[in-house]
Scaffold this motif. Structure first.
Motif, PDB file in Angstrom:
ATOM      1  N   TYR A  60       0.835  -1.204   0.000  1.00  0.00           N
ATOM      2  CA  TYR A  60       0.000   0.000   0.000  1.00  0.00           C
ATOM      3  C   TYR A  60       0.874   1.261   0.000  1.00  0.00           C
ATOM      4  CZ  TYR A  60      -3.911   3.069   1.366  1.00  0.00           C
ATOM      5  OH  TYR A  60      -4.872   4.051   1.427  1.00  0.00           O
ATOM      6  N   ALA A  61       1.962   1.241   0.748  1.00  0.00           N
ATOM      7  CA  ALA A  61       2.869   2.391   0.785  1.00  0.00           C
ATOM      8  C   ALA A  61       3.458   2.662  -0.597  1.00  0.00           C
ATOM      9  CB  ALA A  61       3.986   2.156   1.803  1.00  0.00           C
ATOM     10  N   ARG A  62       3.837   1.597  -1.309  1.00  0.00           N
ATOM     11  CA  ARG A  62       4.366   1.778  -2.671  1.00  0.00           C
ATOM     12  C   ARG A  62       3.323   2.399  -3.593  1.00  0.00           C
ATOM     13  NH1 ARG A  62       6.632  -3.125  -1.222  1.00  0.00           N
ATOM     14  NH2 ARG A  62       5.081  -4.339  -2.366  1.00  0.00           N
ATOM     15  N   ILE A  63       2.081   1.994  -3.431  1.00  0.00           N
ATOM     16  CA  ILE A  63       0.997   2.544  -4.244  1.00  0.00           C
ATOM     17  C   ILE A  63       0.789   4.022  -3.901  1.00  0.00           C
ATOM     18  CG2 ILE A  63      -1.505   2.455  -4.614  1.00  0.00           C
ATOM     19  CD1 ILE A  63      -1.152  -0.666  -4.194  1.00  0.00           C
ATOM     20  N   LEU A  64       0.769   4.340  -2.624  1.00  0.00           N
ATOM     21  CA  LEU A  64       0.608   5.737  -2.226  1.00  0.00           C
ATOM     22  C   LEU A  64       1.747   6.586  -2.776  1.00  0.00           C
ATOM     23  CD1 LEU A  64      -0.488   5.260   1.506  1.00  0.00           C
ATOM     24  CD2 LEU A  64      -1.937   5.937  -0.426  1.00  0.00           C
ATOM     25  N   ASP A  65       2.961   6.051  -2.727  1.00  0.00           N
ATOM     26  CA  ASP A  65       4.112   6.777  -3.276  1.00  0.00           C
ATOM     27  C   ASP A  65       3.958   6.970  -4.778  1.00  0.00           C
ATOM     28  OD1 ASP A  65       5.236   6.907  -0.753  1.00  0.00           O
ATOM     29  OD2 ASP A  65       6.608   5.207  -1.099  1.00  0.00           O
ATOM     30  N   ALA A  66       3.541   5.924  -5.476  1.00  0.00           N
ATOM     31  CA  ALA A  66       3.371   6.011  -6.930  1.00  0.00           C
ATOM     32  C   ALA A  66       2.294   7.026  -7.301  1.00  0.00           C
ATOM     33  CB  ALA A  66       3.025   4.641  -7.510  1.00  0.00           C
ATOM     34  N   VAL A 136      -4.629  -1.990  -3.560  1.00  0.00           N
ATOM     35  CA  VAL A 136      -3.606  -3.022  -3.790  1.00  0.00           C
ATOM     36  C   VAL A 136      -4.038  -3.929  -4.942  1.00  0.00           C
ATOM     37  CG1 VAL A 136      -2.462  -5.033  -2.766  1.00  0.00           C
ATOM     38  CG2 VAL A 136      -2.704  -2.916  -1.444  1.00  0.00           C
ATOM     39  N   ALA A 137      -5.319  -4.253  -5.021  1.00  0.00           N
ATOM     40  CA  ALA A 137      -5.823  -5.127  -6.087  1.00  0.00           C
ATOM     41  C   ALA A 137      -5.710  -4.471  -7.465  1.00  0.00           C
ATOM     42  CB  ALA A 137      -7.273  -5.522  -5.813  1.00  0.00           C
ATOM     43  N   ARG A 138      -5.769  -3.162  -7.512  1.00  0.00           N
ATOM     44  CA  ARG A 138      -5.686  -2.450  -8.789  1.00  0.00           C
ATOM     45  C   ARG A 138      -4.270  -2.446  -9.361  1.00  0.00           C
ATOM     46  NH1 ARG A 138      -6.703   2.983  -8.008  1.00  0.00           N
ATOM     47  NH2 ARG A 138      -6.347   3.212 -10.215  1.00  0.00           N
ATOM     48  N   PHE A 139      -3.303  -2.762  -8.543  1.00  0.00           N
ATOM     49  CA  PHE A 139      -1.909  -2.747  -8.972  1.00  0.00           C
ATOM     50  C   PHE A 139      -1.357  -4.150  -9.008  1.00  0.00           C
ATOM     51  CE2 PHE A 139      -2.490   1.587  -8.036  1.00  0.00           C
ATOM     52  CZ  PHE A 139      -1.468   2.308  -8.629  1.00  0.00           C
ATOM     53  N   VAL A 141       2.635  -6.107 -10.196  1.00  0.00           N
ATOM     54  CA  VAL A 141       4.064  -5.784 -10.137  1.00  0.00           C
ATOM     55  C   VAL A 141       4.489  -4.781 -11.204  1.00  0.00           C
ATOM     56  CG1 VAL A 141       4.768  -7.885  -8.997  1.00  0.00           C
ATOM     57  CG2 VAL A 141       4.649  -7.836 -11.483  1.00  0.00           C
ATOM     58  N   ARG A 142       3.731  -4.652 -12.271  1.00  0.00           N
ATOM     59  CA  ARG A 142       4.092  -3.723 -13.341  1.00  0.00           C
ATOM     60  C   ARG A 142       3.478  -2.343 -13.152  1.00  0.00           C
ATOM     61  NH1 ARG A 142       2.319  -8.557 -16.044  1.00  0.00           N
ATOM     62  NH2 ARG A 142       0.360  -7.456 -15.959  1.00  0.00           N
ATOM     63  N   GLY A 143       2.517  -2.205 -12.284  1.00  0.00           N
ATOM     64  CA  GLY A 143       1.864  -0.924 -12.093  1.00  0.00           C
ATOM     65  C   GLY A 143       0.359  -1.091 -12.094  1.00  0.00           C
ATOM     66  N   PRO A 144      -0.357   0.026 -12.313  1.00  0.00           N
ATOM     67  CA  PRO A 144      -1.812  -0.046 -12.209  1.00  0.00           C
ATOM     68  C   PRO A 144      -2.425  -0.913 -13.302  1.00  0.00           C
ATOM     69  CG  PRO A 144      -1.114   2.124 -12.984  1.00  0.00           C
ATOM     70  CD  PRO A 144       0.132   1.353 -12.649  1.00  0.00           C
ATOM     71  N   VAL A 145      -3.504  -1.585 -12.922  1.00  0.00           N
ATOM     72  CA  VAL A 145      -4.276  -2.373 -13.884  1.00  0.00           C
ATOM     73  C   VAL A 145      -5.179  -1.408 -14.626  1.00  0.00           C
ATOM     74  CG1 VAL A 145      -5.969  -4.212 -14.131  1.00  0.00           C
ATOM     75  CG2 VAL A 145      -4.195  -4.389 -12.386  1.00  0.00           C
ATOM     76  N   GLN A 146      -5.139  -1.476 -15.931  1.00  0.00           N
ATOM     77  CA  GLN A 146      -5.951  -0.548 -16.751  1.00  0.00           C
ATOM     78  C   GLN A 146      -7.343  -1.049 -16.979  1.00  0.00           C
ATOM     79  OE1 GLN A 146      -4.794   2.411 -17.407  1.00  0.00           O
ATOM     80  NE2 GLN A 146      -2.820   1.934 -16.542  1.00  0.00           N
TER      81      GLN A 146
END
Length: 146
Positions: A60-66, A136-139, A141-146
């Motif tokens: 979650y922290a990585r997502i918030l940072d991104a 977290v589910a939206r991301f 390892v490559r990034g956000p799910v489109q």
């Protein structure tokens, strides 16, 4: 079911059992159940928290940072973990005493303590389910799910 969902289900099961104890006060106390809950409570809370802190929260922290968002909600969740673990110890002690004695001097206070604990756990889980897990589910390892 993911590991997080299983952990949440286990915590919610425990909350339901604690609610049953609170509802049974003062006259219908199941001493065996109180003792079982006293033994189970702290290890379960610590185990769920460790998993969240080692796996879920860093993701979650990585997502918030991104997303260039702050960590205020994550910091609150971590602070809640510390508070909840201390509170779990107090609840476990009270349950152990209740289980051994089969009675409680102040059933209103005991009921309030149990309800405060399990309602806090339910709110914490609801927040994670509504805000953390969807992110977290939206991301992957490559990034956000489109």
């Amino acid at each position: 079911m993911t590991i997080v969902e299983a952990a949440h289900a286990e915590m919610l099961r425990l909350c339901s059992l604690l609610e049953e104890v609170a509802d049974s006060l003062p006259a219908n106390i199941d001493s065996r159940r109180c003792l079982m809950l006293a033994e189970e409570l702290e290890p379960l809370v610590r185990g769920v928290h460790r998993f969240e802190e080692e796996v879920l929260f860093p993701a979650y922290a990585r997502i918030l940072d991104a997303q260039e968002r702050g960590h205020d909600s994550l910091d609150r969740l971590l602070a809640e973990h510390a508070e909840d673990e201390c509170f779990a110890g107090e609840v476990a002690e009270a349950l152990m005493l209740l289980g051994r004695q089969g009675t409680v001097d102040n059933p209103e206070a005991m009921g309030f303590m149990l309800r405060a604990f399990f309602e806090g756990q339910r709110r914490h889980i609801a927040f994670e389910r509504e805000h953390v897990l969807p992110e977290v589910a939206r991301f992957d390892v490559r990034g956000p799910v489109q």
